[in-house]
Design a protein around this motif. Structure first.
Motif, short mmCIF file in Angstrom:
data_model
loop_
_atom_site.label_atom_id
_atom_site.label_comp_id
_atom_site.label_asym_id
_atom_site.label_seq_id
_atom_site.Cartn_x
_atom_site.Cartn_y
_atom_site.Cartn_z
N GLU A 1 -7.67 7.52 11.05
CA GLU A 1 -8.41 6.38 10.75
C GLU A 1 -9.37 5.75 12.01
N SER A 2 -10.43 5.19 11.52
CA SER A 2 -11.35 4.50 12.34
C SER A 2 -11.79 3.34 12.04
N GLY A 3 -12.66 2.39 12.71
CA GLY A 3 -13.43 1.34 12.24
C GLY A 3 -12.69 -0.06 12.42
N GLY A 4 -11.69 0.20 13.12
CA GLY A 4 -10.87 -1.25 13.20
C GLY A 4 -11.68 -2.04 14.65
N GLY A 5 -11.31 -3.19 14.47
CA GLY A 5 -11.74 -3.78 15.64
C GLY A 5 -11.62 -5.42 15.93
N SER A 6 -12.08 -6.11 16.62
CA SER A 6 -11.90 -7.61 16.75
C SER A 6 -12.99 -8.15 16.29
N VAL A 7 -12.76 -9.15 15.26
CA VAL A 7 -13.76 -10.01 14.72
C VAL A 7 -13.57 -11.22 14.36
N ARG A 8 -14.52 -11.88 13.72
CA ARG A 8 -14.31 -13.49 13.73
C ARG A 8 -14.12 -13.65 11.95
N PRO A 9 -13.37 -14.50 11.74
CA PRO A 9 -13.32 -14.93 10.05
C PRO A 9 -14.46 -14.98 9.38
N GLY A 10 -14.67 -14.34 8.47
CA GLY A 10 -15.77 -14.17 7.35
C GLY A 10 -16.54 -13.05 7.80
N GLU A 11 -16.43 -12.25 8.72
CA GLU A 11 -17.04 -10.99 8.82
C GLU A 11 -16.52 -9.84 7.98
N THR A 12 -17.17 -8.51 7.93
CA THR A 12 -16.67 -7.53 7.34
C THR A 12 -16.55 -6.36 8.22
N LEU A 13 -15.70 -5.56 7.87
CA LEU A 13 -15.18 -4.26 8.44
C LEU A 13 -14.90 -3.18 7.25
N ARG A 14 -15.58 -2.11 7.68
CA ARG A 14 -15.17 -1.05 6.86
C ARG A 14 -14.51 0.29 7.75
N LEU A 15 -13.31 0.38 7.22
CA LEU A 15 -12.39 1.43 7.80
C LEU A 15 -12.65 2.66 7.19
N ALA A 16 -12.32 3.62 8.05
CA ALA A 16 -12.57 5.05 7.48
C ALA A 16 -11.30 5.81 7.94
N CYS A 17 -10.97 6.66 6.76
CA CYS A 17 -9.69 7.55 6.76
C CYS A 17 -10.35 8.89 6.75
N THR A 18 -10.44 9.87 7.69
CA THR A 18 -10.83 11.34 7.46
C THR A 18 -9.43 12.15 7.41
N GLY A 19 -9.96 13.20 6.54
CA GLY A 19 -8.83 14.24 6.42
C GLY A 19 -9.32 15.35 7.22
N THR A 20 -8.44 16.20 8.00
CA THR A 20 -8.97 17.27 8.65
C THR A 20 -7.83 18.43 8.07
N GLY A 21 -8.43 19.44 8.43
CA GLY A 21 -7.30 20.72 7.97
C GLY A 21 -7.60 20.93 6.59
N ASP A 22 -6.64 20.48 5.61
CA ASP A 22 -6.92 20.78 4.22
C ASP A 22 -7.98 19.65 3.70
N THR A 23 -8.92 20.15 3.29
CA THR A 23 -10.13 19.27 3.06
C THR A 23 -10.19 19.18 1.60
N SER A 24 -9.38 19.64 0.81
CA SER A 24 -9.56 19.18 -0.69
C SER A 24 -8.70 17.89 -0.92
N ARG A 25 -9.68 17.16 -1.96
CA ARG A 25 -9.08 15.80 -2.26
C ARG A 25 -8.45 15.90 -3.56
N THR A 26 -7.03 16.08 -3.48
CA THR A 26 -6.52 16.50 -4.70
C THR A 26 -5.24 15.40 -4.80
N ASN A 27 -5.14 14.45 -3.78
CA ASN A 27 -3.82 13.76 -3.58
C ASN A 27 -4.41 12.18 -3.65
N CYS A 28 -3.32 11.47 -3.97
CA CYS A 28 -3.79 9.91 -3.86
C CYS A 28 -3.72 9.62 -2.28
N ILE A 29 -4.72 8.91 -1.94
CA ILE A 29 -4.75 8.26 -0.45
C ILE A 29 -4.43 6.62 -0.65
N GLY A 30 -3.79 6.21 0.05
CA GLY A 30 -3.53 4.93 0.04
C GLY A 30 -3.92 3.96 1.48
#
Length: 121
Positions: A4-33
């Motif tokens: 995971e990446s993209g976290g941080g300290s922000v003020r109320p009302g702002e926007t963040l986009r978090l990312a979850c990157t898979g390594t190794g098995d690059t197939s996207r055949t599973n649910c991600i939560g």
């Protein structure tokens, strides 16, 4: 492995986009939560995406959270708009053994990332 990446300290009302990157098995055949855990509270599921792109959200975050995927980058994103102090916590992504009909229950996911911290104040 999930990173995971993209976290941080922000003020109320702002926007963040978090990312979850898979390594190794690059197939996207599973649910991600995406899950979050506030201090002193249990880990809760907030958003999920299935292999066909179907999405689901916890009622508490509908309208503010958006989960999406970029299969070419093997990455699943969680955009959080209008951040609130109660969104503070560690955010984790996880992979389920299933590819569909995945709930947002912690016990349905067996591969977890290390988490990224979100602090809203």
């Amino acid at each position: 492995q999930l990173v995971e990446s993209g976290g941080g300290s922000v003020r109320p009302g702002e926007t963040l986009r978090l990312a979850c990157t898979g390594t190794g098995d690059t197939s996207r055949t599973n649910c991600i939560g995406w899950f979050r855990q506030a201090p002193g509270k249990e880990r809760e599921g907030v958003a999920g995406i299935e292999s066909d792109g179907s999405t689901s959200y916890a009622d508490s975050v509908k309208g503010r959270f958006t989960i999406s995927q970029d299969n070419a980058k093997n990455t699943v994103y969680l955009q959080i708009n209008s951040l609130k102090p109660e969104d503070t916590g560690m955010y984790y992504c996880a992979k389920s053994p299933r590819d569909s009909h995945c709930s947002l229950s912690v016990e349905n996911y067996n591969v977890w990332g290390q988490g990224t911290q979100v602090t809203v104040s």
